[in-house]
Every structure is written in C-alpha cells, then in structure tokens.
Design an enzyme around this catalytic site. Sequence first.
Site, PDB file in Angstrom:
ATOM      1  N   ARG A   1      -2.569  10.573  47.410  1.00  0.00           N
ATOM      2  CA  ARG A   1      -1.346  10.755  48.010  1.00  0.00           C
ATOM      3  C   ARG A   1      -0.058  11.054  47.534  1.00  0.00           C
ATOM      4  O   ARG A   1       0.004  10.075  46.630  1.00  0.00           O
ATOM      5  CB  ARG A   1      -0.843   9.959  49.255  1.00  0.00           C
ATOM      6  CG  ARG A   1      -0.017   9.188  48.954  1.00  0.00           C
ATOM      7  CD  ARG A   1       0.012   8.040  50.704  1.00  0.00           C
ATOM      8  NE  ARG A   1       0.373   6.816  50.382  1.00  0.00           N
ATOM      9  CZ  ARG A   1       0.749   5.910  51.182  1.00  0.00           C
ATOM     10  NH1 ARG A   1       0.735   6.544  52.875  1.00  0.00           N
ATOM     11  NH2 ARG A   1       0.266   4.162  51.683  1.00  0.00           N
TER      12      ARG A   1
ATOM     13  N   CYS B   1       4.862  15.913  40.695  1.00  0.00           N
ATOM     14  CA  CYS B   1       6.465  15.666  40.182  1.00  0.00           C
ATOM     15  C   CYS B   1       7.168  16.105  41.631  1.00  0.00           C
ATOM     16  O   CYS B   1       7.209  17.598  41.228  1.00  0.00           O
ATOM     17  CB  CYS B   1       6.208  16.309  38.740  1.00  0.00           C
ATOM     18  SG  CYS B   1       7.436  15.946  37.366  1.00  0.00           S
TER      19      CYS B   1
ATOM     20  N   ASN C   1       6.931  10.631  52.798  1.00  0.00           N
ATOM     21  CA  ASN C   1       7.478   9.671  52.843  1.00  0.00           C
ATOM     22  C   ASN C   1       7.487   8.731  52.024  1.00  0.00           C
ATOM     23  O   ASN C   1       6.635   9.151  50.771  1.00  0.00           O
ATOM     24  CB  ASN C   1       5.637   9.736  53.112  1.00  0.00           C
ATOM     25  CG  ASN C   1       4.860   8.396  54.451  1.00  0.00           C
ATOM     26  OD1 ASN C   1       6.112   8.033  55.090  1.00  0.00           O
ATOM     27  ND2 ASN C   1       4.738   7.795  52.933  1.00  0.00           N
ATOM     28  N   GLU C   2       8.070   8.016  51.593  1.00  0.00           N
ATOM     29  CA  GLU C   2       8.065   7.177  50.794  1.00  0.00           C
ATOM     30  C   GLU C   2       8.780   7.459  49.824  1.00  0.00           C
ATOM     31  O   GLU C   2       7.703   7.376  48.478  1.00  0.00           O
ATOM     32  CB  GLU C   2       7.530   6.000  51.004  1.00  0.00           C
ATOM     33  CG  GLU C   2       7.560   5.629  52.246  1.00  0.00           C
ATOM     34  CD  GLU C   2       6.116   3.990  52.091  1.00  0.00           C
ATOM     35  OE1 GLU C   2       5.449   4.398  51.787  1.00  0.00           O
ATOM     36  OE2 GLU C   2       6.573   3.118  53.372  1.00  0.00           O
TER      37      GLU C   2
ATOM     38  N   GLU D   1       8.445   2.084  59.935  1.00  0.00           N
ATOM     39  CA  GLU D   1       6.591   1.591  60.105  1.00  0.00           C
ATOM     40  C   GLU D   1       7.459  -0.130  59.936  1.00  0.00           C
ATOM     41  O   GLU D   1       8.079  -0.297  59.001  1.00  0.00           O
ATOM     42  CB  GLU D   1       5.906   2.068  58.717  1.00  0.00           C
ATOM     43  CG  GLU D   1       6.003   3.750  58.203  1.00  0.00           C
ATOM     44  CD  GLU D   1       5.231   4.003  57.495  1.00  0.00           C
ATOM     45  OE1 GLU D   1       5.014   3.451  56.669  1.00  0.00           O
ATOM     46  OE2 GLU D   1       5.032   5.263  57.112  1.00  0.00           O
TER      47      GLU D   1
ATOM     48  N   TRP E   1      -2.903  -2.891  51.443  1.00  0.00           N
ATOM     49  CA  TRP E   1      -2.921  -3.014  50.146  1.00  0.00           C
ATOM     50  C   TRP E   1      -2.342  -4.006  49.328  1.00  0.00           C
ATOM     51  O   TRP E   1      -2.468  -3.709  48.328  1.00  0.00           O
ATOM     52  CB  TRP E   1      -1.697  -1.717  50.156  1.00  0.00           C
ATOM     53  CG  TRP E   1      -0.796  -1.432  51.037  1.00  0.00           C
ATOM     54  CD1 TRP E   1      -0.714  -1.434  52.601  1.00  0.00           C
ATOM     55  CD2 TRP E   1       0.567  -2.519  51.279  1.00  0.00           C
ATOM     56  NE1 TRP E   1       0.306  -1.871  52.896  1.00  0.00           N
ATOM     57  CE2 TRP E   1       1.017  -2.794  51.807  1.00  0.00           C
ATOM     58  CE3 TRP E   1       0.868  -3.432  49.680  1.00  0.00           C
ATOM     59  CZ2 TRP E   1       2.616  -3.367  52.099  1.00  0.00           C
ATOM     60  CZ3 TRP E   1       2.172  -3.372  50.272  1.00  0.00           C
ATOM     61  CH2 TRP E   1       3.235  -3.969  51.620  1.00  0.00           C
TER      62      TRP E   1
ATOM     63  N   GLU F   1      -7.075   3.253  54.939  1.00  0.00           N
ATOM     64  CA  GLU F   1      -6.115   3.012  55.513  1.00  0.00           C
ATOM     65  C   GLU F   1      -7.320   2.295  56.455  1.00  0.00           C
ATOM     66  O   GLU F   1      -6.688   1.125  57.013  1.00  0.00           O
ATOM     67  CB  GLU F   1      -5.211   2.621  56.072  1.00  0.00           C
ATOM     68  CG  GLU F   1      -4.407   3.132  54.304  1.00  0.00           C
ATOM     69  CD  GLU F   1      -3.011   3.938  55.312  1.00  0.00           C
ATOM     70  OE1 GLU F   1      -2.879   4.262  56.257  1.00  0.00           O
ATOM     71  OE2 GLU F   1      -1.764   3.545  53.976  1.00  0.00           O
ATOM     72  N   GLN F   2      -8.443   1.472  56.714  1.00  0.00           N
ATOM     73  CA  GLN F   2      -9.883   1.433  57.393  1.00  0.00           C
ATOM     74  C   GLN F   2      -9.564   0.143  57.539  1.00  0.00           C
ATOM     75  O   GLN F   2      -9.875  -0.623  59.012  1.00  0.00           O
ATOM     76  CB  GLN F   2     -10.975   2.024  57.344  1.00  0.00           C
ATOM     77  CG  GLN F   2     -12.065   1.858  55.999  1.00  0.00           C
ATOM     78  CD  GLN F   2     -12.215   2.067  55.792  1.00  0.00           C
ATOM     79  OE1 GLN F   2     -14.069   1.322  56.624  1.00  0.00           O
ATOM     80  NE2 GLN F   2     -13.221   3.416  55.639  1.00  0.00           N
ATOM     81  N   MET F   3      -9.100  -0.907  56.815  1.00  0.00           N
ATOM     82  CA  MET F   3      -8.247  -2.618  56.687  1.00  0.00           C
ATOM     83  C   MET F   3      -7.227  -1.958  57.699  1.00  0.00           C
ATOM     84  O   MET F   3      -6.493  -3.645  57.209  1.00  0.00           O
ATOM     85  CB  MET F   3      -9.246  -2.691  55.402  1.00  0.00           C
ATOM     86  CG  MET F   3     -10.072  -2.704  55.073  1.00  0.00           C
ATOM     87  SD  MET F   3     -11.448  -3.377  56.305  1.00  0.00           S
ATOM     88  CE  MET F   3     -11.626  -4.868  56.584  1.00  0.00           C
ATOM     89  N   HIS F   4      -6.254  -1.301  57.598  1.00  0.00           N
ATOM     90  CA  HIS F   4      -5.218  -1.567  58.392  1.00  0.00           C
ATOM     91  C   HIS F   4      -4.901  -1.587  60.041  1.00  0.00           C
ATOM     92  O   HIS F   4      -5.048  -0.804  60.651  1.00  0.00           O
ATOM     93  CB  HIS F   4      -4.247  -0.329  57.762  1.00  0.00           C
ATOM     94  CG  HIS F   4      -2.714  -0.687  57.594  1.00  0.00           C
ATOM     95  ND1 HIS F   4      -1.912  -0.887  58.810  1.00  0.00           N
ATOM     96  CD2 HIS F   4      -1.672  -1.365  56.452  1.00  0.00           C
ATOM     97  CE1 HIS F   4      -0.601  -0.592  58.353  1.00  0.00           C
ATOM     98  NE2 HIS F   4      -0.848  -1.048  57.673  1.00  0.00           N
TER      99      HIS F   4
HETATM  100  C1  GAL Z   1       3.544   2.794  54.014  1.00  0.00           C
HETATM  101  C2  GAL Z   1       3.210   4.236  54.144  1.00  0.00           C
HETATM  102  C3  GAL Z   1       1.794   4.668  55.041  1.00  0.00           C
HETATM  103  C4  GAL Z   1       1.065   3.852  55.061  1.00  0.00           C
HETATM  104  C5  GAL Z   1       1.224   2.302  55.596  1.00  0.00           C
HETATM  105  C6  GAL Z   1       0.920   1.194  55.088  1.00  0.00           C
HETATM  106  O1  GAL Z   1       3.881   2.748  53.029  1.00  0.00           O
HETATM  107  O2  GAL Z   1       3.833   4.309  54.522  1.00  0.00           O
HETATM  108  O3  GAL Z   1       1.511   6.389  55.336  1.00  0.00           O
HETATM  109  O4  GAL Z   1       0.252   4.176  54.424  1.00  0.00           O
HETATM  110  O5  GAL Z   1       2.468   2.207  53.637  1.00  0.00           O
HETATM  111  O6  GAL Z   1       0.726  -0.083  55.252  1.00  0.00           O
END
Ligand code: GAL
Length: 633
Positions: free
Chosen positions: A105, A109, A143-144, A315, A323, A363-366
């Site tokens: 993602r 630019c 997003n971010e 969030e 991560w 993100e399956q480990m999140h």
């Molecule tokens: C954020 C992001 C989310 C998700 C999350 C995981 O940085 O906005 O989409 O990836 O981290 O911790």
Amino acid sequence: MKRTLGVCYYPEHWPEAQWAEDAARMADLGLTWVRIGEFAWSRIEPVPGKFEWNWLDRAIETLGKAGLQVVLGTPTATPPRWMLDRHPDMLAVDAQGRPRGFGSRRHYCFSHRGYRKDCARIVTALAERYGRNPYVAAWQTDNEYGCHDTVLSYSDAALHAFRDWLAQRYQSTEALNRAWGNVFWSMEYATFDEIGLPNLTVTEANPAHTMAFRRFASDEVASFNRLQTEIIRKHSAAPIAHNYMGRITEFDHFATGADLDIASWDAYPLGFLSDRLEVTPEHKRRFVRQGDPDFQAFHHDLYRAVGRGRWWIMEQQPGPVNWAPWNADPLPGMARLWAWEAFAHGAEAVCYFRWRQAPFAQEQMHAGLLRPDSVPAQAYAEAAQVVEELLAMPEVDTARADVALVFDYASAWAWQTQPQGRDFDYFRLAFAFYRGLRRLGLNIDILPPDAAQLDAYKVVLAPGIATLSEPLLAALARYKGAALIGPRSNSKTVEFATPVPLPPNLPGLDATVARVESLPPDVPVPLDRGGNFLHWREKLDTTGSVLESCTDGWPAIVGSGGLRYLAGWPDDAALDRILTDLCTAQGLTVDPLPEGLRRRDSSTHRFWFNYNAVPVDRADFMIPAAGVHWEKL
Ligand code: GAL
C-alpha cells in the site's frame, strides 16, 4: 463532549451474510463508530470507470441500521493494480532512485498529477454518493500519510513539481542562489530547469536545497489532502479527519490539519516501544507489554493541538500487532488503560483496530477485538468495560494545562538535514522535555511553532526550534511567565543559514552562541548543580546573568526576566532539576512520580495510569498493574 468507542471494519473482507451479525454485535458491545472503506478501491472500481456501489451501499446501510455511525475512508492509499497501467510513473522513488513496487500500500507519489486526478475522481464519486447518507457521520482522508516512509519521493513528478514550487517561492534563480548560498562550491543555477532533487549528490547536498525539498514535500502532502477535503465539503457537512501516526515528522501535521475538522492518530503502544524509541533495553523489558508511559500521551497532546481541540484515536492496538521487531501481548487491562488515557487527554472517540483478525494476507498475525473464528479476543471485554465506565462518567473536557511545549516539524527536518552530531534528533529532544514534565506530574499542552498567545501558560518550553517564528518571538517578548528556550533554538534563518548577529537573538537577552560541540553519548558534560549535558552543548558569550554552569565553566543557563536560554541537551537528572526549579518558581506544584505511573487531569477528575506490571501504592489508594484510577478533583 460525550466520549465514544468505535472499531475499524472491512466488510469487503467478509461474506455479506456475516455483516448483519457483525453489526449487531458491535452495537451490542456499545460501540458508536465503525470506520470502513479506506482500502476498498479495487472493489469500488474494479475496472477503470466502472463503479460497484451496491455492496458498499448495503454495507453502510447494514451498519447504520444497527445503530452505528460510519466513518467513511477515501481509498487513495491503495490504488488498484490497473492504476499503474494508467500511470506507470506514479510510484514514489526512493533516495537511491528505485521506484517502490505494487503489492502492499501507499504506492504513490504525492506529486503525480495524473494520480491526483484519479484521486479527485474517486473522492468525488464517493462524496456524491454518500455525502448526504444519514449513516455517514464522518470522513477519513486516505490512510496514514507518511507511513512506510512515503513522504519523500525522488520521482520525475516530484522533480517537476519541485521546480514549480521553487519558481513560485524565489521568483528568480538569482534570489534562489543568494538564499541558498550557491556560490559555495559553484552550485549556482541559471534557470529553474537546471535544479535537481537533493539526492544522489557526490557528498551532501546544500542543506538549504535539502530543506527546501523537505518544505516542498510537506506542502505536497497538505495540498494532496486539501484536494480531497475540498471535494468532500462540497457534498457533505460531516466532519473530516485523517489518521496520523506515531513519530512521523516528515510532513507538517499542523499545515495538513488546517484543512481538517478532527485530528486522529493510530496508537500502537507496543509496536512503538519496540521499534520507535531510543530507550534502554531495561526500559523496553519493563514496559514490553504496556508500552512507553509517555509516548501515547505525547501524541494525544500533539494531535489535540493539530486538531485545534478536536481529536480521536482512529486505530487503537487491541492485542499483538504484526509489524514490530517483537510483538508482545498487552497485559490484561492495557486496552482499557490506553482508551482511558486518550479520554483523559481529551479524545472524543477511541476506535479499536480491528473488528476481526483477518486470516489472510499481510496482517493475519495482527489481533482484533475478535479472533479469526469470531470468538472474542482479550480486548473485547475491556472495550465493554470502557463502555460501561463511560456511561457513569460525566461529560467533561480535558483540563487546560499550565505548561506548554512548542513542537515544530520543520525543526525535525532541519536537524536531520544538518545534525552536526549523530544523536541530535529533534523528536528525541522534544520528547525528552515532554517526559521530564510528565515525570513531575504536570499537564502539558503542545503548541504549534507560530503560537502567538502564551499568556495562558505559566511555563513555556521551546527546545531545538531551528527558526523561531515572528509570532512566537513577539509572544515571547510580551510573555510574563517563564520560558526556557534552547538548545539550538533560533540558530538558523528560514533559508537555513546561520543568522548574523549570531543566535539565539532572543528579545532582551544578551547572549551569543560563540561555538557549539557535539559529543558521543558516553561523554557527558557535568553541570555544577548536578546532572549532565549530553550529545550537544554551546559556548555562550554573555553579560547577562548566568543561572548555572557546566563544571568547566561554560554557562549552562542564562536568563533575563522570565526568559532563559539553555545551552545544551540535559540528561534526565538535569532536566528534572531544571524543570522543577522553573515550575516551582512559577507557583506550580510538582509531584515527582514513580516510574511508570502517570497522571492527567480532566476538568473534573484526576486520572492515574499505572503502566507498570506491578501495582502501585499511593498512600490513599492502590492502582493495580496496568490499571487506571480516577478521583474527583
Ligand atoms: C496502521 C494502519 C492499519 C493497519 C495497522 C496495523 O498503521 O493504518 O491499516 O495496517 O497499522 O497495526
């Protein structure tokens, strides 16, 4: 202000048959908000120009009918694969000249005009369709911004936009050459088209060139965001937010925030402690399942300023993330503590990320509030507890603080551009001062660098601000409280030259920085009243009053009236002493707190947060490990 909870949800990740039950469970849990849509471009527009709205219509309706309010994200952080066929050169390029790839993602630019047009197109389509939808109660842009190192791009698109930006700013290359000092090393330009980006130079580029590029890159984020807010506002009266991140300084959040109604940020305390802080291994061990006791609060206060009072957590970490170098499980209680800490600092809403853990992709480990099999995970019950507690809590605002810290993104760029000593990092410096104030139990407000009004504060700190703005200098000249300025404050002009007369050039203070030195971390410079300067110190010429000195005689703090200049980077022991003196002289009561215990006042309550894995005993009350305590003021 009524405080509320929410959650991030991805209807496109789940069979439609599951949506109604999910929505009912969210409502049943007592959630108010559900944020959706921010990565769904490939489902909204699977083929260029062919929109598939029906699924999103039904998702919004299902959530709305269950009683939830939708935060709708614009999907511009994840352009679908076909976008690259349209704009093969839209990818950001890193400083080594390599384009970043598709398959995750933020692969764009900010300067690419064609991609901007497509962003305007999708945002227009979304805003036209949902701008008056009764269930869409707020928006999120993209997003971010800046996450995954995505602000600086060395692409052709950036190069051309940079040249335009320079032509507007300087009007002539003579003016630019003069401003940057390009006579040095024969770097003079005859036309704007000759100017490149400040990467891939043989040795360092002219710092003025780099700083101009940093300012340009920050402006690009603001204008990219403004493109979206202007469209949304044409079709919707709902407030617009962006979800910022922790310790991202590559763009000026105050400038971007000026076009938004709400600042929000994404709080991942354990991930941040693991990979975003210069702390000892012992500190990381101690707080591995709780997060740093000050990092969240700092960003709460920062984003309250960026949002001009209105801010959310978009969030909130609910369990292990995926991560960071190591991804610990939060101690039971932390998902509640983090939410309450945000509310104590004035958050309007806290949304957990995410509803259900995804069994597929990156993100399956999140963790989520639910496991992949829909069974509640640990944070679920904690969120339920916060909902209950909120019902019993009066609707109050965070307290006004007596102490302010000025925070300036351009100074982060300045000291990255010219650190003059490996450890001179602006965020690290500002955060060290913030922590020092927190250790003393103080409420803190963060102020933008052009703050023109300081009178509400008894103490103002402005460490490391490369260029003090005119409004701030004027405010300091009038200020009746105590201000501590420095180290390194006001030591550059806007064009990144050394000012002559030499810094700090503070109103009414006779002091001149005659020389500076940076030092390795194992060479502390002792102060004669205790503690040390670390990393950096300055030699001052002054006829003013020297309030304290280094043991070798260099002045450490000089002052005149309420204004003090600090000529080095104090370690924690020195900071504790200096800040205590400063605050108590202004009539503030300091309350040195035990490690891991922190507090914040609302206008009616004092909140205590125990970041320790063991209980803390405070004579008249006990706070359990990872616990929160509040009392009426
Ligand atoms: C954020 C992001 C989310 C998700 C999350 C995981 O940085 O906005 O989409 O990836 O981290 O911790």
